[in-house]
Design an enzyme around this catalytic site. Structure first.
Site, PDB file in Angstrom:
ATOM      1  CB  SER A 138      -0.909   0.021   1.227  1.00 13.49           C
ATOM      2  OG  SER A 138      -1.543   1.282   1.348  1.00 13.49           O
ATOM      3  CE1 TYR A 151      -3.944  -2.197   5.336  1.00 19.65           C
ATOM      4  CE2 TYR A 151      -3.297  -0.032   4.536  1.00 19.65           C
ATOM      5  CZ  TYR A 151      -3.751  -1.302   4.284  1.00 19.65           C
ATOM      6  OH  TYR A 151      -4.024  -1.696   3.003  1.00 19.65           O
TER       7      TYR A 151
END
Lengths: 245, 437
Positions: A138, A151
């Protein structure tokens, strides 16, 4: 004809990617936690043109189950060629800040289980001397931000691990593709407000298939995230810590 | 849950909605806050306000887009309700199957096609879409799942087909496809000089051709009233596969003023009618260009400018249909508010399954008008009187303004339908047409 193993096949991005692969006739082996939805997706992909679709349930956090799954996938596909790792959870940052257990669980799901899988997959492909490993990381892994650094740090671990793995496997003829989507309008992000920077899973999937076919190193999806993240990485800490990003 | 400003295809109303989403047919119905309501929302191609729920929520169904099974021998297809008709055709045509009924765009979901019980150019042969759906699953806000068909829960089936999404969310459906020899059609275009000629052409055309539809020059008056072009077609085994659909163009932004206006329309209509050198022309067409000509121009609704447009589609039943059609066309021609898309078709007598299905035996006329506010509403009012006197009704999927009384007289079954409405569901359309009843 090359087959693809998709781990996390019920994620919106993985499903959109698998549709593109099915439509061009690739055999598929699908792995996910939710068996009911997995079966529905497998049936759909078979109708969309995949000549052979296998599937099995797996909780990626059950590390002991990885090896058996990889054996069955390899048997079904007649050898591992392309592997796409696509699962993940968008951690609740606020809740993580108050819970060590939750933080570690998120890191286990989004980073450690991926590393466990990659270690085994890498050795299998290196042994064959061919193949492609593509992993959805990501843009959040490029720099920690207050909004989602649990995250983000899990994805940073994955991105860095992949960078090293890419160097190691390049001499074995195996490509390692780091996929870095930006904001994608999926069930994982359903709770967030959407703006112009958001991409559809279909658009991201098109980029994934292109990156896999080209054996790209790091692919930002869509590509406009590459310059954005370059700028964000260049901002000095002194300024960055005060930003409302 | 997020919120977003949503408008329908006509772009007249734009309103903030809370958004929920079903991502698979196994998902639960979302919990909406007490006092709020929700409306299933497919691809947003309803023209008026039947797909909007201002102040409430929408339940997006586009992610329910999986095929479930297909029997290549019998043509029975099961799929989730958010699958687009375009996706079905892309899958089915190469195997020699086709949808039994298609509307004027392939960019509608199966759920939307059912909720509006859509019709097509073959209504005189095939009836409505709902006639070809064997079973569907209805997900209610209570969490109950009900498989409905004409045998199983028939009342629920008939309420849900044409039920405008108000009975709950359709999660999947089984559709009986039909065989076709290939992707092409043999299309004949016949010019007619007035309405009498149109009706004279209808009998032969409906007997010989599976698909018939007419374009009308609604600016023509007097002896030319109702002049136009009739297209009639049959599926054929094409030697050349027909002409493939060209590249899709797009209208990139909303035009600041409506590009559809009296001046552009007069030029277009005259040319469109006159440029055919012969009274008859025949050719082979690809199914995309025959059934979905406007799908080639993405966002064509933007041509109507920021105020959007209305569509007015009515059906005029029985023997008085032709006269009432003439009166409608006279009224439109007199107003000078010409319609770009003026479509005339004779519906057949096959019964529609839904309690609130629009089609019934008679003549249907569809007209598009740029939104000109009260001026246009005055014209609609005059048209309403003709429709009402003829015992006709308007199509909810196209409507954003019909008076409640006209709806209730046109759809007397609405009182039988009402008990099937899900307590959590509502829409702008429904509140509007039942207000004060």
């Amino acid at each position: 004809m090359s087959g693809t193993l998709v781990i996390g096949a019920t994620s919106a991005i993985a499903e959109a990617t698998a549709r593109r692969l099915a439509e061009r006739g690739d055999p598929l082996y699908l792995v996910a936690r939710d068996g009911e939805r997995l079966a529905a997706i497998a049936a759909d992909l078979a109708m969309r043109g995949s000549p052979r679709v296998g599937s099995e349930r797996l909780d990626a956090n059950d590390l002991a189950a990885h090896e058996g799954m990889l054996d069955r996938a390899e048997r079904f596909l007649g050898g591992l060629d392309t592997v796409l790792i696509a699962y993940g959870t968008l951690s609740d940052q606020r809740a993580c800040e108050d819970s060590v257990a939750l933080t570690l669980r998120e890191l286990h799901t989004n980073a450690l289980s991926v590393v466990a899988l990659l270690t085994q997959i890498a050795n299998r492909l290196a042994g064959r001397g061919a193949g492609t490993i593509a992993v959805i990381s990501s843009v959040a892994g490029d720099r920690g931000r207050r909004a989602n650094y649990v995250y983000g740090s899990a994805k940073a671990l994955v991105s860095t691990f992949l960078s090293g793995l890419r160097q190691r496997l390049s001499r074995h003829g195996v490509a390692v593709v780091t996929l870095k989507p930006g904001f994608v309008d999926t069930p994982m992000t359903a709770a967030l407000e959407k703006g112009w920077m958001w991409a559809t899973p279909e658009r991201v999937a098109a980029g994934i298939v292109r990156a896999i076919d080209r054996r790209a190193g790091v692919a930002y999806l869509p590509a406009f995230w590459r310059p954005i993240m370059l700028v964000i990485r260049l901002i000095p800490e002194r300024i960055f810590r005060t930003l409302e990003l | 849950m997020t919120s977003r400003s949503v408008s329908s295809w006509g772009n007249v109303t734009r309103a903030e909605h809370a958004l929920y989403r079903l991502r698979s047919r196994f998902d639960r119905f979302p919990q909406v806050p007490p006092g709020s309501t929700v409306l299933p929302y497919g691809n947003g191609r309803s023209y008026g306000d039947s797909c909007l729920n201002t102040g409430g929520a929408l339940l997006e169904t586009r992610s329910l887009d999986r095929f479930i099974r297909f029997d290549r021998d019998s043509g029975l297809l099961a799929c989730e309700a958010g699958v687009l008709l375009a996706d079905i055709l892309r899958f089915a045509v190469p195997c020699g199957w086709f949808l039994p009924v298609v509307p004027g765009t392939a960019y509608v979901t199966v759920g939307g096609a059912l909720a509006n019980d859509v019709h097509g150019k073959n209504h005189h042969r095939a009836g409505t879409f709902g006639r070809h759906v064997h079973r569907l699953e209805l997900l209610r806000s209570s969490g109950e799942r009900r498989v409905c068909s004409l045998e199983e829960s028939p009342q629920w089936f008939c309420a849900t087909v044409g039920g405008l999404g108000l009975t709950g969310a359709i999660t999947w459906a089984e559709i009986q496809l039909r065989r076709v020899p290939g992707p092409a059609l043999d299309v004949e275009t016949v010019r007619f000089a007035n309405l009498d000629e149109f009706f004279a052409l209808c009998d032969d055309s409906d007997r010989e051709f599976e698909y018939t539809v007419s374009w009308i020059d609604c600016l023509a008056r007097g002896p030319r009233l109702g002049r136009g072009l009739l297209q009639r077609a049959n599926h054929i085994e094409s030697p050349s596969r027909g002409r493939p659909a060209g590249r899709r163009l797009s209208v990139p932004f909303v035009s600041p003023v409506s590009l559809v206006n009296a001046a552009t329309l007069r030029v277009f209509n005259t040319l469109h009618y006159r440029l055919r050198r012969t009274a008859r022309a025949r050719g082979v067409a690809d199914f995309q260009s025959f059934f979905f000509p406007l799908d080639r121009l993405r966002h064509w609704n933007r041509l109507y400018g920021p105020r959007g447009f209305y569509q007015y589609q009515c059906v005029l039943p029985g023997a008085g249909g032709p006269d009432a059609t003439a009166r409608l066309l006279e009224t439109v021609a007199r107003s000078g508010l010409g319609s770009f898309l003026a479509v005339l078709k004779r519906f057949g007598s096959l019964a529609s399954p839904g309690m609130l299905s629009f089609p019934r035996a008679g003549v249907t006329l569809a007209l598009d008008f740029p939104n000109k506010g009260p001026f246009l509403e005055r014209l609609f009012h005059e048209l309403d009187e003709v429709v009402s006197a003829a015992g006709g009704r308007l199509y909810p999927a196209k409507d954003g303004r019909m008076p409640g009384a006209l709806f209730r007289s046109g759809y007397p079954q609405w009182t039988q339908f009402a008990p099937y409405i899900d307590p959590a569901c509502s829409s702008n359309f429904w509140r509007r047409v039942t207000e004060g009843a």
